[in-house]
Design a protein around this motif. Structure first.
Motif, PDB file in Angstrom:
ATOM      1  N   GLY A  23       0.792  -1.226   0.000  1.00 61.69           N
ATOM      2  CA  GLY A  23       0.000   0.000   0.000  1.00 61.69           C
ATOM      3  C   GLY A  23       0.823   1.274   0.000  1.00 61.69           C
ATOM      4  O   GLY A  23       0.291   2.346  -0.256  1.00 61.69           O
ATOM      5  N   ASN A  24       2.107   1.184   0.317  1.00 58.55           N
ATOM      6  CA  ASN A  24       2.973   2.359   0.290  1.00 58.55           C
ATOM      7  C   ASN A  24       3.575   2.550  -1.095  1.00 58.55           C
ATOM      8  O   ASN A  24       3.682   1.608  -1.873  1.00 58.55           O
ATOM      9  N   ALA A  25       3.991   3.764  -1.371  1.00 55.87           N
ATOM     10  CA  ALA A  25       4.710   4.039  -2.614  1.00 55.87           C
ATOM     11  C   ALA A  25       6.160   3.598  -2.439  1.00 55.87           C
ATOM     12  O   ALA A  25       6.654   3.478  -1.310  1.00 55.87           O
ATOM     13  N   ALA A  26       6.835   3.343  -3.555  1.00 57.35           N
ATOM     14  CA  ALA A  26       8.227   2.906  -3.499  1.00 57.35           C
ATOM     15  C   ALA A  26       9.047   3.647  -4.539  1.00 57.35           C
ATOM     16  O   ALA A  26       8.548   3.996  -5.606  1.00 57.35           O
ATOM     17  N   GLN A  27      10.300   3.889  -4.203  1.00 58.11           N
ATOM     18  CA  GLN A  27      11.257   4.432  -5.154  1.00 58.11           C
ATOM     19  C   GLN A  27      12.153   3.275  -5.577  1.00 58.11           C
ATOM     20  O   GLN A  27      12.698   2.563  -4.736  1.00 58.11           O
ATOM     21  N   VAL A  28      12.282   3.076  -6.880  1.00 56.22           N
ATOM     22  CA  VAL A  28      13.154   2.030  -7.406  1.00 56.22           C
ATOM     23  C   VAL A  28      14.158   2.694  -8.327  1.00 56.22           C
ATOM     24  O   VAL A  28      13.781   3.390  -9.270  1.00 56.22           O
TER      25      VAL A  28
END
Length: 73
Positions: A23-28
């Motif tokens: 449910g959280n955003a992620a930086q890849v």
């Protein structure tokens, strides 16, 4: 995800080992392979409530204006 660490397919071709929270955003940060899959170099959970429209607009601008955002060093 329920585990402390898991494999996550963020989108087709982008499989990462990470500690991301469902449910959280992620930086890849990664590299595109010749087969168009992505090798994730780092991942970061950036939490809930991220303005994804703004993130997409910034990503688009970085591609349009590489001379400002990309260093060849």
């Amino acid at each position: 995800m329920r585990a402390e660490q898991a494999k996550a397919e963020l989108f087709p071709g982008c499989l990462v080992d990470s500690h991301l929270v469902n449910g959280n955003a992620a930086q890849v940060i990664g590299k595109v392979n010749p087969d168009l899959s992505i090798k994730a170099l780092s991942t970061r959970d950036v939490g809930p409530g991220v303005d994804m429209v703004l993130c997409s607009a910034v990503a688009e601008l970085t591609h349009r204006h590489k001379e400002i955002f990309v260093s060849e060093n």
